[in-house]
Each structure stands twice: as C-alpha cells, then as structure tokens.
Motif scaffolding. Structure first.
Motif, PDB file in Angstrom:
ATOM      1  N   GLY A  84       0.798  -1.225   0.000  1.00 56.89           N
ATOM      2  CA  GLY A  84       0.000   0.000   0.000  1.00 56.89           C
ATOM      3  C   GLY A  84       0.829   1.274   0.000  1.00 56.89           C
ATOM      4  O   GLY A  84       0.340   2.340   0.402  1.00 56.89           O
ATOM      5  N   LEU A  85       2.074   1.185  -0.472  1.00 53.22           N
ATOM      6  CA  LEU A  85       2.955   2.355  -0.492  1.00 53.22           C
ATOM      7  C   LEU A  85       2.847   3.099  -1.812  1.00 53.22           C
ATOM      8  O   LEU A  85       2.627   2.498  -2.867  1.00 53.22           O
ATOM      9  N   LEU A  86       3.010   4.399  -1.744  1.00 51.99           N
ATOM     10  CA  LEU A  86       2.863   5.257  -2.922  1.00 51.99           C
ATOM     11  C   LEU A  86       4.083   5.157  -3.836  1.00 51.99           C
ATOM     12  O   LEU A  86       5.223   5.187  -3.379  1.00 51.99           O
ATOM     13  N   TYR A  87       3.822   5.053  -5.135  1.00 53.82           N
ATOM     14  CA  TYR A  87       4.883   5.033  -6.140  1.00 53.82           C
ATOM     15  C   TYR A  87       4.573   6.080  -7.209  1.00 53.82           C
ATOM     16  O   TYR A  87       3.549   5.992  -7.887  1.00 53.82           O
ATOM     17  N   ILE A  88       5.451   7.067  -7.332  1.00 59.81           N
ATOM     18  CA  ILE A  88       5.293   8.136  -8.322  1.00 59.81           C
ATOM     19  C   ILE A  88       6.417   8.026  -9.342  1.00 59.81           C
ATOM     20  O   ILE A  88       7.586   7.877  -8.971  1.00 59.81           O
ATOM     21  N   THR A  89       6.065   8.101 -10.607  1.00 55.28           N
ATOM     22  CA  THR A  89       7.099   8.200 -11.645  1.00 55.28           C
ATOM     23  C   THR A  89       7.036   9.582 -12.278  1.00 55.28           C
ATOM     24  O   THR A  89       5.955  10.134 -12.507  1.00 55.28           O
ATOM     25  N   VAL A  90       8.210  10.128 -12.548  1.00 58.56           N
ATOM     26  CA  VAL A  90       8.320  11.404 -13.253  1.00 58.56           C
ATOM     27  C   VAL A  90       9.110  11.133 -14.529  1.00 58.56           C
ATOM     28  O   VAL A  90      10.304  10.826 -14.482  1.00 58.56           O
ATOM     29  N   LEU A  91       8.440  11.222 -15.665  1.00 56.93           N
ATOM     30  CA  LEU A  91       9.066  10.911 -16.950  1.00 56.93           C
ATOM     31  C   LEU A  91       9.756  12.162 -17.488  1.00 56.93           C
ATOM     32  O   LEU A  91       9.143  13.223 -17.587  1.00 56.93           O
TER      33      LEU A  91
END
Length: 291
Positions: free
Chosen positions: A200-207
């Motif tokens: 349940g951990l947040l994962y953000i990608t910045v392309l």
C-alpha cells in the motif's frame, strides 16, 4: 648552388583593404567560450547564467534542457537531507563485450558517477521519500544490470522503511553490451514494485526526456501517479520502426508527453519549476489518507 644566396626575397603584397579588415577584427570584443547556449527547441541563443537561474528551462519556448542526476536531486531534495544507497556499486562485463569496460571507465570520468542511476533517501519539504534518479549523460541512461539492481534495492528499502517511492526516468532502453542480463532487469524491478503495491505504499514516476525502450515498457508506466515534464519524448520503439512495422503513418507528436496526456497514459504534465511543490502536495494528500 651560390645562386640561392643571391635570389631576391619574395614579399607578400598587403593591400590597404586587408589591413583595414584586420584592424576591425582586432577591435571586436573578446567573448569567453561557454557564456551562451543555443536552445534545441526554438534556436534562441540564451545567456547561460540566465538559463541556470531558470533551472535550465528556455525562457522563450519553455524547452526543458536535460539535467544530470545530481542536478535533479539538488533541485528536488531538501538541502543536506539526501543519503545515497549503493554508491560504490560498479558495472562488470557479464558477456565479455569488447571495449565495454573501457567505455564504462570513460563514462565514470566524464560524469563523476558510477552508473546511470543514483538512489537514496531524502526529504521534499520535510516529507521523507526514497528516490531513484536516472542520468541520460551516462550511456544515455541505458538500463544495465547495475541500474536494475540499484532500483530494485531502492524499492526494497522503500518497503522496509515504509516510505513513498519516486523514480525519475530517462533512458534509451536496455543496454546492448549486457545482452539478456539487461533485459532481465525489467522483470526484476517490476516484481519488486508489485511487492511495494501490496504494502500500500505510494509510487510516483516522473518521466523526463527521453524515456524509451525497456524502461517505458516496465517500471516507468507502473506508477500510481505518472507525471511528466513538458514535451518529453516518451515511447518504446522509434517512430520509423513502428511505421515500418504497422505500415501506417503515425500522428505528429504521438510520442510527446502532451499526446500521451491527451490519451490517458500519464496523469499530469508539470513544469520543472513547479515540480517540487506538486510532489509535496501529492505526498501530503497520501500521508493524510493513510492515518
């Protein structure tokens, strides 16, 4: 033989016009090299100091110049809070590719980093995160076994510390000098991210420009929230290869961030100057929802 000593010396005739031109050249101001940069987006010649002050964004057309991993970390992470993981991890030559070790050593000298990704923990306005930042200046951010291993370990650290994960992607794809070892990294990182998701951990990608090949086909598009810088090139294969395969003409700009946003592949395009504040808001919303 003696004739050579008595020959008339030949003189070059210099006209008044050429003298005048030389005087004009001498009067021109001497401008040091490296003070000006030409924008790849609009062709405008920019004063380098102004460009740096604007976080390497063109003031005329908003073109985002590429950043090194260290520049990106300095821009996003609070001062003196970054702690690097696996700094000493170095690439081997798993398939004995000729000249590969020499190329890696050259990259080490030119970029002052060991591989095409830097990982660690840091704060964004006091919110602690695990961060991975790829570097296009190291073999075009290509994903070799060390890149995959460092990112996988960072994901596992995120699970261990119960922290959100942010990955800044930029890559030309798999690293051909490592053959199948490079391709295996897509599955390895994706499997680790599956465990992160179950926690349940947040994962953000910045392309960022460019994000292509196996990176796009795996962890770049697995984020809970996918952000992108403006006009970033994002895709799997090149336009020409796709057109030859499907035998159709592709729409203009179909591999740019704006096209992908319009078709639902990414969630938001964020200017580099606004990115840290945007990440802060996302982190705060996520943290409040967990408690």
């Amino acid at each position: 033989m003696l004739n050579k000593f008595f020959k008339k010396t030949k003189y070059i005739t210099v006209s008044q016009e050429s003298l005048r031109r030389n005087e004009e050249v001498d009067k021109k101001p001497s401008i040091p090299d490296g003070m000006w940069v030409k924008c790849d987006g609009c062709g405008e010649v920019l004063y380098k100091s102004d460009l740096e002050d604007n976080n390497r964004i063109c003031s005329k057309c908003n073109h985002h110049f590429r950043l090194t991993a260290k520049e990106r970390i300095n821009l996003i992470i609070d001062k003196d809070t970054f702690v690097e993981f696996d700094k000493g991890m170095k690439t081997a030559n798993p398939i004995a590719f000729e000249g590969y070790e020499e190329k890696i050593q050259k990259m080490n000298r030119n970029t002052n980093i060991n591989e095409a990704v830097i990982t660690g923990t840091g704060d964004i306005f006091g919110e602690q995160i695990v961060i991975c930042v790829m570097d296009s200046f190291f073999m075009m951010g290509s994903m070799g076994s060390v890149v995959g291993e460092k990112i996988t370990r960072a994901v596992e650290k995120s699970i261990e510390l119960k922290l959100p994960l942010i990955i800044f992607t930029t890559s030309g794809g798999a690293r051909m000098q490592e053959g199948m070892f490079s391709l295996m990294q897509m599955a390895k990182v994706s499997a680790a991210l599956s465990k992160l998701d179950k926690e349940g951990l947040l994962y953000i990608t910045v392309l960022t420009d460019p994000t292509t090949g196996g990176v796009t086909a795996s962890f770049a598009m697995l984020g809970d929230i996918i952000l992108s810088e403006p006009k970033a090139l994002i895709g799997f294969a090149g336009k020409r290869v796709i057109e030859q395969t499907i035998r159709q003409k592709l729409p203009e700009g179909f591999q740019k961030a704006e096209f992908l946003l319009e078709h639902g592949f990414i969630d938001k395009i964020v200017s580099r100057n606004d990115l840290k504040n945007t990440l802060k808001k996302i982190l705060l919303i996520h943290n409040r929802s967990r408690y």
